[in-house]
Design an enzyme around this catalytic site. Structure first.
Site, PDB file in Angstrom:
ATOM      1  N   GLY A  38       0.810  -1.213   0.126  1.00 52.87           N
ATOM      2  CA  GLY A  38      -0.117  -0.044  -0.127  1.00 52.87           C
ATOM      3  C   GLY A  38       0.973   1.260   0.061  1.00 52.87           C
ATOM      4  O   GLY A  38       0.297   2.463  -0.248  1.00 52.87           O
ATOM      5  N   GLY A  39       2.068   1.255   0.174  1.00 55.70           N
ATOM      6  CA  GLY A  39       3.268   2.314   0.133  1.00 55.70           C
ATOM      7  C   GLY A  39       2.591   3.506   1.282  1.00 55.70           C
ATOM      8  O   GLY A  39       1.945   3.182   2.256  1.00 55.70           O
ATOM      9  N   ALA A 111      14.377  -4.728  -3.338  1.00 54.45           N
ATOM     10  CA  ALA A 111      14.743  -4.870  -4.876  1.00 54.45           C
ATOM     11  C   ALA A 111      16.121  -3.974  -5.143  1.00 54.45           C
ATOM     12  O   ALA A 111      16.143  -2.952  -4.691  1.00 54.45           O
ATOM     13  CB  ALA A 111      13.504  -4.481  -5.820  1.00 54.45           C
ATOM     14  N   GLY A 172       2.509  23.848   4.411  1.00 53.56           N
ATOM     15  CA  GLY A 172       2.119  23.150   3.093  1.00 53.56           C
ATOM     16  C   GLY A 172       0.880  22.152   3.262  1.00 53.56           C
ATOM     17  O   GLY A 172       0.202  22.403   4.540  1.00 53.56           O
ATOM     18  N   ILE A 174       0.750  18.965   4.172  1.00 51.25           N
ATOM     19  CA  ILE A 174       0.865  17.909   5.143  1.00 51.25           C
ATOM     20  C   ILE A 174       0.801  18.932   6.692  1.00 51.25           C
ATOM     21  O   ILE A 174      -0.109  18.514   7.444  1.00 51.25           O
ATOM     22  CB  ILE A 174       2.227  17.297   5.104  1.00 51.25           C
ATOM     23  CG1 ILE A 174       2.112  16.339   4.259  1.00 51.25           C
ATOM     24  CG2 ILE A 174       2.340  16.406   6.733  1.00 51.25           C
ATOM     25  CD1 ILE A 174       3.358  15.428   3.884  1.00 51.25           C
ATOM     26  N   GLU A 193       5.532  28.927   8.797  1.00 49.86           N
ATOM     27  CA  GLU A 193       5.604  28.856   7.209  1.00 49.86           C
ATOM     28  C   GLU A 193       6.411  29.872   6.580  1.00 49.86           C
ATOM     29  O   GLU A 193       6.492  31.150   6.823  1.00 49.86           O
ATOM     30  CB  GLU A 193       4.280  29.066   6.544  1.00 49.86           C
ATOM     31  CG  GLU A 193       4.052  29.105   4.899  1.00 49.86           C
ATOM     32  CD  GLU A 193       4.822  27.981   4.264  1.00 49.86           C
ATOM     33  OE1 GLU A 193       4.903  26.891   4.553  1.00 49.86           O
ATOM     34  OE2 GLU A 193       5.812  28.272   3.246  1.00 49.86           O
ATOM     35  N   ALA A 305      -1.041  10.491  -4.883  1.00 48.21           N
ATOM     36  CA  ALA A 305      -1.293   9.333  -5.191  1.00 48.21           C
ATOM     37  C   ALA A 305      -1.953   9.126  -6.498  1.00 48.21           C
ATOM     38  O   ALA A 305      -1.552   7.942  -7.457  1.00 48.21           O
ATOM     39  CB  ALA A 305      -2.286   8.606  -4.102  1.00 48.21           C
ATOM     40  N   HIS A 423     -31.095  20.386  -6.703  1.00 51.13           N
ATOM     41  CA  HIS A 423     -31.351  21.216  -5.584  1.00 51.13           C
ATOM     42  C   HIS A 423     -31.971  20.672  -4.327  1.00 51.13           C
ATOM     43  O   HIS A 423     -32.924  19.843  -4.624  1.00 51.13           O
ATOM     44  CB  HIS A 423     -32.569  22.262  -6.068  1.00 51.13           C
ATOM     45  CG  HIS A 423     -32.663  23.255  -4.997  1.00 51.13           C
ATOM     46  ND1 HIS A 423     -31.676  24.290  -4.466  1.00 51.13           N
ATOM     47  CD2 HIS A 423     -33.678  23.552  -4.031  1.00 51.13           C
ATOM     48  CE1 HIS A 423     -32.252  25.021  -3.302  1.00 51.13           C
ATOM     49  NE2 HIS A 423     -33.507  24.461  -2.897  1.00 51.13           N
TER      50      HIS A 423
HETATM   51  P1  NAD Z   1       4.857  20.913   0.639  1.00 52.69           P
HETATM   52  O1  NAD Z   1       5.911  21.384  -0.326  1.00 52.69           O
HETATM   53  O2  NAD Z   1       3.406  21.129   0.306  1.00 52.69           O
HETATM   54  O3  NAD Z   1       4.997  22.126   1.868  1.00 52.69           O
HETATM   55  C1  NAD Z   1       6.289  22.538   2.380  1.00 52.69           C
HETATM   56  C2  NAD Z   1       6.080  23.629   3.158  1.00 52.69           C
HETATM   57  O4  NAD Z   1       7.386  23.990   4.033  1.00 52.69           O
HETATM   58  C3  NAD Z   1       6.132  24.889   2.099  1.00 52.69           C
HETATM   59  O5  NAD Z   1       4.968  25.618   2.302  1.00 52.69           O
HETATM   60  C4  NAD Z   1       7.432  25.516   2.337  1.00 52.69           C
HETATM   61  O6  NAD Z   1       7.444  26.893   2.250  1.00 52.69           O
HETATM   62  C5  NAD Z   1       7.739  25.141   3.867  1.00 52.69           C
HETATM   63  N1  NAD Z   1       9.030  25.144   4.445  1.00 52.69           N
HETATM   64  C6  NAD Z   1      10.245  24.587   3.972  1.00 52.69           C
HETATM   65  N2  NAD Z   1      11.193  25.029   4.563  1.00 52.69           N
HETATM   66  C7  NAD Z   1      10.697  25.650   5.455  1.00 52.69           C
HETATM   67  C8  NAD Z   1      11.383  26.217   6.875  1.00 52.69           C
HETATM   68  N3  NAD Z   1      12.807  26.298   7.040  1.00 52.69           N
HETATM   69  N4  NAD Z   1      10.855  27.144   7.724  1.00 52.69           N
HETATM   70  C9  NAD Z   1       9.475  27.133   7.558  1.00 52.69           C
HETATM   71  N5  NAD Z   1       8.762  26.699   6.279  1.00 52.69           N
HETATM   72  C10 NAD Z   1       9.338  26.136   5.457  1.00 52.69           C
HETATM   73  O7  NAD Z   1       5.249  19.788   1.525  1.00 52.69           O
HETATM   74  P2  NAD Z   1       4.545  18.689   2.219  1.00 52.69           P
HETATM   75  O8  NAD Z   1       3.404  19.501   3.216  1.00 52.69           O
HETATM   76  O9  NAD Z   1       5.609  18.184   3.105  1.00 52.69           O
HETATM   77  O10 NAD Z   1       3.911  17.806   1.278  1.00 52.69           O
HETATM   78  C11 NAD Z   1       5.049  16.770   0.658  1.00 52.69           C
HETATM   79  C12 NAD Z   1       4.250  16.488  -0.876  1.00 52.69           C
HETATM   80  O11 NAD Z   1       3.163  15.452  -0.361  1.00 52.69           O
HETATM   81  C13 NAD Z   1       3.262  17.642  -1.307  1.00 52.69           C
HETATM   82  O12 NAD Z   1       3.794  17.590  -2.729  1.00 52.69           O
HETATM   83  C14 NAD Z   1       2.182  17.339  -1.324  1.00 52.69           C
HETATM   84  O13 NAD Z   1       1.121  17.512  -2.372  1.00 52.69           O
HETATM   85  C15 NAD Z   1       1.875  15.692  -1.137  1.00 52.69           C
HETATM   86  N6  NAD Z   1       0.812  15.493  -0.190  1.00 52.69           N
HETATM   87  C16 NAD Z   1      -0.433  15.672  -0.600  1.00 52.69           C
HETATM   88  C17 NAD Z   1      -1.628  15.407   0.219  1.00 52.69           C
HETATM   89  C18 NAD Z   1      -2.780  15.644  -0.461  1.00 52.69           C
HETATM   90  O14 NAD Z   1      -3.040  15.700  -1.464  1.00 52.69           O
HETATM   91  N7  NAD Z   1      -3.804  15.892   0.267  1.00 52.69           N
HETATM   92  C19 NAD Z   1      -1.382  15.119   1.409  1.00 52.69           C
HETATM   93  C20 NAD Z   1      -0.221  15.125   1.788  1.00 52.69           C
HETATM   94  C21 NAD Z   1       0.909  15.235   0.980  1.00 52.69           C
END
Ligand code: NAD
Length: 439
Positions: A38-39, A111, A172, A174, A193, A305, A423
């Site tokens: 499932g990763g 692998a 971001g 996560i 952020e 995903a 509606h």
């Molecule tokens: P992200 O790239 O979305 O966000 C990382 C954030 O950290 C950015 O906003 C960046 O500006 C900030 N940052 C980096 N260095 C910093 C610092 N020193 N101080 C303060 N802020 C800093 O990465 P993520 O949230 O870790 O997610 C990773 C990947 O996984 C993304 O590509 C995301 O699309 C994917 N993901 C998607 C989903 C979803 O679709 N619901 C859920 C989880 C993860």
């Protein structure tokens, strides 16, 4: 030697779906996994966080229950129960993956690629005409002093108890999902952020709306904050507006992006990576080594995903569009997008018309007691081509899909508007936004 038509390395959504599809096409397929089936998505990402999001949503609903006519005489939150349910959700779905792979040989082990058409697992060699690398990604670590004092999302998801306070580095996708979940469970949350706004890459109004909404819930969000170090006792030091500042928290979580996980032997096989460490692929997902393909996070094209699964179909030579990719953030309220943002339109010189609709004016949203939200549609100024859709509000992730289908089918805004929407539904917000964009 064991011979196959296809060997897939990694069983996330890029790997298992591709292996199962190839088997259904009549190919002899093996998949290699050194951890759980499932990763990341199923074990340490999308699914466990969504199970926790559901618990968080419920926790946020409780204080409003009485006003909806449901009296709850004293309730309490139990994160360990939420964590246990999350585990049972992932266990159930993992059994589902095993079932999907019923016609695929599953090899448990690490692998190592030994040549252009051979891999080694547990000392045995396996050969295939096509190899698809789907080894995914892992949380990136911050290159600052004290980074080892912080948790990453993998460790956070295996916690069964919560701290009283947490500093989340990275606003971001996560970072914001965890901020929303942990706040709902009573943790004092501060998000730091680096960029001027959370959710870089998302529509600026959507990101601002989410930030304001989480602020109202008590989440402290500092934007423009560059974290410089973490000192023992969990003090996070950062600079913002040219001033050195710090905050103390019981726990620190970093969510600053993800890095590719590469299998051993890429050099031997002639598979090249770029300067960020991702496997280089062409539009067919072929690597620089004939017969070897790479899909999903490991090629760095789109870390979602569903994008990985779609890329897997491309690697198998099946018809699959990759240009319309919806994405979502499962916070409360949810955020979702498809297509271009206003910023991207401006950067690319695309003239557009924007139409906004607010949840507060939608009957279903009011009846659901979900008035906090907006839908924005961007339409080409010259034609009625839909350029993008951005939503912050209840069921955003499901709603944006309608626009994704319309965009994929080349349906114009006029046709979307002419389609009767039931509606009362939240989907009426899409029609409202489109009609505002069309003037
Ligand atoms: P992200 O790239 O979305 O966000 C990382 C954030 O950290 C950015 O906003 C960046 O500006 C900030 N940052 C980096 N260095 C910093 C610092 N020193 N101080 C303060 N802020 C800093 O990465 P993520 O949230 O870790 O997610 C990773 C990947 O996984 C993304 O590509 C995301 O699309 C994917 N993901 C998607 C989903 C979803 O679709 N619901 C859920 C989880 C993860």
């Amino acid at each position: 030697m064991n011979s196959y038509d296809l060997i897939v390395i990694g069983s996330g959504p890029g790997g298992y779906a591709t292996a199962a599809t190839a088997a259904a096409m009549g190919r002899r397929v093996a998949i290699v996994e050194r951890d759980l089936l499932g990763g990341t998505c199923l074990n340490r990402g999308c699914i466990p966080t969504k199970a926790l999001c559901r618990s968080a949503e419920m926790a946020l609903m409780m204080p409003k229950a009485q006003s909806l006519g449901v009296n709850i005489d004293g309730y309490s939150l139990d994160y360990s129960a939420a964590a246990e349910r999350k585990n049972s959700v992932t266990d159930t779905l993992r059994e589902g993956v095993a079932t999907v792979l019923k016609d695929v040989e599953v090899l448990h082990g690490n692998a190592r690629i030994t040549s252009g058409d051979t891999i080694e697992v547990n000392g045995e060699l396996y050969q295939a005409r096509q190899i698809i690398i789907a080894t995914g990604s892992r949380p990136a670590t911050l290159n600052i002093p004290g980074a080892e004092l912080a948790m990453d999302s993998d460790r956070m998801l295996s916690a069964t108890t919560l701290p009283k306070s947490i500093a989340i580095i990275g606003g971001g996708v996560i970072g914001m999902e965890f901020a929303s979940i942990l706040n709902a469970f009573g943790v004092t949350v501060t998000v730091l952020e680096y960029c001027p706004e959370i959710l870089p890459g998302f529509d600026e109004d959507v990101a601002k709306r989410l930030r304001m909404s989480l602020k109202r819930r008590g989440v402290s969000i500092v934007t423009g904050a560059a974290v410089t170090s973490i000192t023992p006792g969990c003090t996070v030091n950062y600079t913002a507006k040219n001033k050195e500042k710090n905050i103390d928290a019981e726990m620190v979580l970093t969510a600053v992006g993800r890095r590719a996980v590469l299998p051993e032997g890429l050099d031997a096989a002639g598979v090249a990576t770029d300067d960020r460490g991702y496997i280089i692929t062409d539009e067919k997902m072929a690597t620089t080594a004939p017969g070897i393909y790479a899909v999903g996070d490991v090629n760095g094209r789109c870390m979602l995903a569903h994008a990985a699964t779609a890329q897997g179909r491309v690697a198998l030579g099946l018809h699959q569009r990759l240009d319309v990719v919806p994405s979502a953030v499962f916070t409360t309220p949810e955020c979702a997008m498809v297509g271009m943002t206003e910023q991207q339109c401006r950067d690319r010189g695309v003239a557009y018309r924007a139409g906004n609709a607010i949840y507060r004016a939608n009957g279903k949203a009011i009846a659901m007691d979900e008035p906090d939200g907006m839908v924005k549609i961007l339409v080409d100024e010259q034609s009625d081509k839909i350029l993008g859709c951005h939503i912050c509000g209840a069921h955003a992730a499901d709603m944006v899909q309608e626009v994704a289908v319309a965009m994929s089918a080349g349906m114009g805004a006029g046709m979307l508007m002419a389609t009767i929407h039931g509606h009362p539904t939240l989907s009426e917000l899409i029609v409202d936004a489109v009609s505002k964009a069309m003037g």
